[in-house]
Design a protein around this motif. Sequence first.
Motif, mmCIF file in Angstrom:
data_model
loop_
_atom_site.group_PDB
_atom_site.id
_atom_site.type_symbol
_atom_site.label_atom_id
_atom_site.label_comp_id
_atom_site.label_asym_id
_atom_site.label_seq_id
_atom_site.Cartn_x
_atom_site.Cartn_y
_atom_site.Cartn_z
ATOM 1 N N LYS A 141 0.811 -1.220 0.000
ATOM 2 C CA LYS A 141 0.000 0.000 0.000
ATOM 3 C C LYS A 141 0.844 1.270 0.000
ATOM 4 N N THR A 142 2.009 1.219 0.637
ATOM 5 C CA THR A 142 2.813 2.437 0.773
ATOM 6 C C THR A 142 3.772 2.594 -0.398
ATOM 7 N N ASP A 143 4.157 3.842 -0.659
ATOM 8 C CA ASP A 143 5.067 4.115 -1.774
ATOM 9 C C ASP A 143 6.464 3.554 -1.519
ATOM 10 N N ASP A 144 6.907 3.618 -0.255
ATOM 11 C CA ASP A 144 8.252 3.121 0.049
ATOM 12 C C ASP A 144 8.352 1.626 -0.218
ATOM 13 N N LEU A 145 7.367 0.877 0.256
ATOM 14 C CA LEU A 145 7.379 -0.564 0.019
ATOM 15 C C LEU A 145 7.236 -0.876 -1.461
ATOM 16 N N ARG A 146 6.413 -0.067 -2.140
ATOM 17 C CA ARG A 146 6.228 -0.304 -3.576
ATOM 18 C C ARG A 146 7.551 -0.082 -4.331
ATOM 19 N N ALA A 147 8.321 0.923 -3.927
ATOM 20 C CA ALA A 147 9.613 1.170 -4.566
ATOM 21 C C ALA A 147 10.594 0.033 -4.264
ATOM 22 N N ASP A 148 10.562 -0.450 -3.026
ATOM 23 C CA ASP A 148 11.454 -1.558 -2.677
ATOM 24 C C ASP A 148 11.104 -2.814 -3.462
ATOM 25 N N VAL A 149 9.811 -3.090 -3.578
ATOM 26 C CA VAL A 149 9.400 -4.285 -4.325
ATOM 27 C C VAL A 149 9.747 -4.137 -5.806
ATOM 28 N N ALA A 150 9.611 -2.911 -6.340
ATOM 29 C CA ALA A 150 9.982 -2.683 -7.745
ATOM 30 C C ALA A 150 11.476 -2.928 -7.949
ATOM 31 N N LEU A 151 12.295 -2.456 -6.988
ATOM 32 C CA LEU A 151 13.737 -2.702 -7.070
ATOM 33 C C LEU A 151 14.037 -4.195 -6.981
ATOM 34 N N LEU A 152 13.317 -4.900 -6.089
ATOM 35 C CA LEU A 152 13.500 -6.347 -5.982
ATOM 36 C C LEU A 152 13.150 -7.038 -7.296
ATOM 37 N N GLY A 153 12.080 -6.587 -7.957
ATOM 38 C CA GLY A 153 11.718 -7.173 -9.235
ATOM 39 C C GLY A 153 12.774 -6.935 -10.297
ATOM 40 N N GLN A 154 13.365 -5.738 -10.297
ATOM 41 C CA GLN A 154 14.437 -5.457 -11.263
ATOM 42 C C GLN A 154 15.652 -6.340 -11.023
ATOM 43 N N LEU A 155 15.982 -6.530 -9.754
ATOM 44 C CA LEU A 155 17.128 -7.378 -9.441
ATOM 45 C C LEU A 155 16.872 -8.831 -9.823
ATOM 46 N N LEU A 156 15.668 -9.313 -9.588
ATOM 47 C CA LEU A 156 15.334 -10.684 -9.981
ATOM 48 C C LEU A 156 15.366 -10.838 -11.497
#
Length: 408
Positions: free
Chosen positions: A229-244
């Motif tokens: 729900k939060t922007d910070d978590l969404r950015a972290d998850v997006a970064l995790l997706g890029q790394l994967l």
Amino acid sequence: MPGSSANSFLRSLCMLRWLAIAGQAATVLVASELLDLDLPLGPLWSGIGVLVTFNLYASVQVHRRRSEASNGTAFAHLLVDIVVLTWMLGWSGGIHNPFGLMFLILIALAALALPRGWALAAAMACLIGYLLSGLIGRPLEGHHNPYALIVSGIAASFLISAMVVLYFSTRLAADLRSRERELAALRERFTRNEGIVALATHAAAMAHELNTPLATMTLLADEIAAEVKTDDLRADVALLGQLLALCRERIRNLAVPTEVDLVREVSQWRLVRPTIDLHRTGELPTALRVEPAISHLIQALLNNAADAGEAAGHPRVDLHLEYCDGALDGEVRDHGGGFDPDHSLLPTTSLFNSDKPSGLGVGLALSHATVEQLGGKMTMAPADGGGTRIRFHLPLAYLATRGTGTTL
């Protein structure tokens, strides 16, 4: 040929043959003009002329030769010297001529430079030549003291023999040391390449095994991204997706190597090491695609530089890449503690041997092997103000590039 190549032996023979020609000409002049010996000058000068003609031919052939000469060729050149020496002795005293000791020089040269069989053949040819010169030779006439003449000739033969053996044995010893260094380097390179092949085999197996868990992790990351729900978590998850995605791309490239976009590969490195301050300079074509090995090379150098900088408290890396005249020139500079000048050589052979506590010891060794395989050059030197600079030059003339230049 132990200790020396056949081409090196032929070059030495040509040099020594010029000295022999000069010595024979001087001896004929001294014996006929100063000592008033009754010598058949026609046959003697013809023998010297034949040797001059042959040595001119041999010198040209040796300098033009691109491949290694055979031992048979080296023996044939030596046989010419034996035949001419037999001819010269036969017309100037035969077995009574003290310069018959020169046959021992030819035997010594053959023993030092030729395999056993060819050396024995040369020794047999010298023995036959000495016997023939004794059979057809006639005693020297015209000198009032033949004994003094023979003693003087023996002394001159000894001095000539000592100088020739010393020169040739010293040169062969230097060639032997050079060949031993080359063999040692080849053995070490072979050992390193064996380790690289084993590492590549293991990497291919691991790539196959990691593909499935990475796919599962990607699906989980997508599900998490849909629920945050939060922007910070969404950015972290997006970064995790890029790394994967980056990991899956790397693994696919291990299984099926394909050319990669170098500009994109360099940009993606920041995802892997976000805490490193990367300063990039130079220009590359926007669609420069290179072999995966070149991408691995640059990433390994960047990772090593980043580790060195972090260990010294200066997490910064300077990268310069330039594509010019069909070649890729690069430099990676770290801001670490530098290296010991006494151990400044690149680890061309040391695999799985790292100075870093958590290092695997494959970074620089694999990098150097990659540059070597691609026909490039790689150097390492201390940087001004501390740290290390690693420069490399890779010929990429075979690549077709598209687009205009872009600044890194």
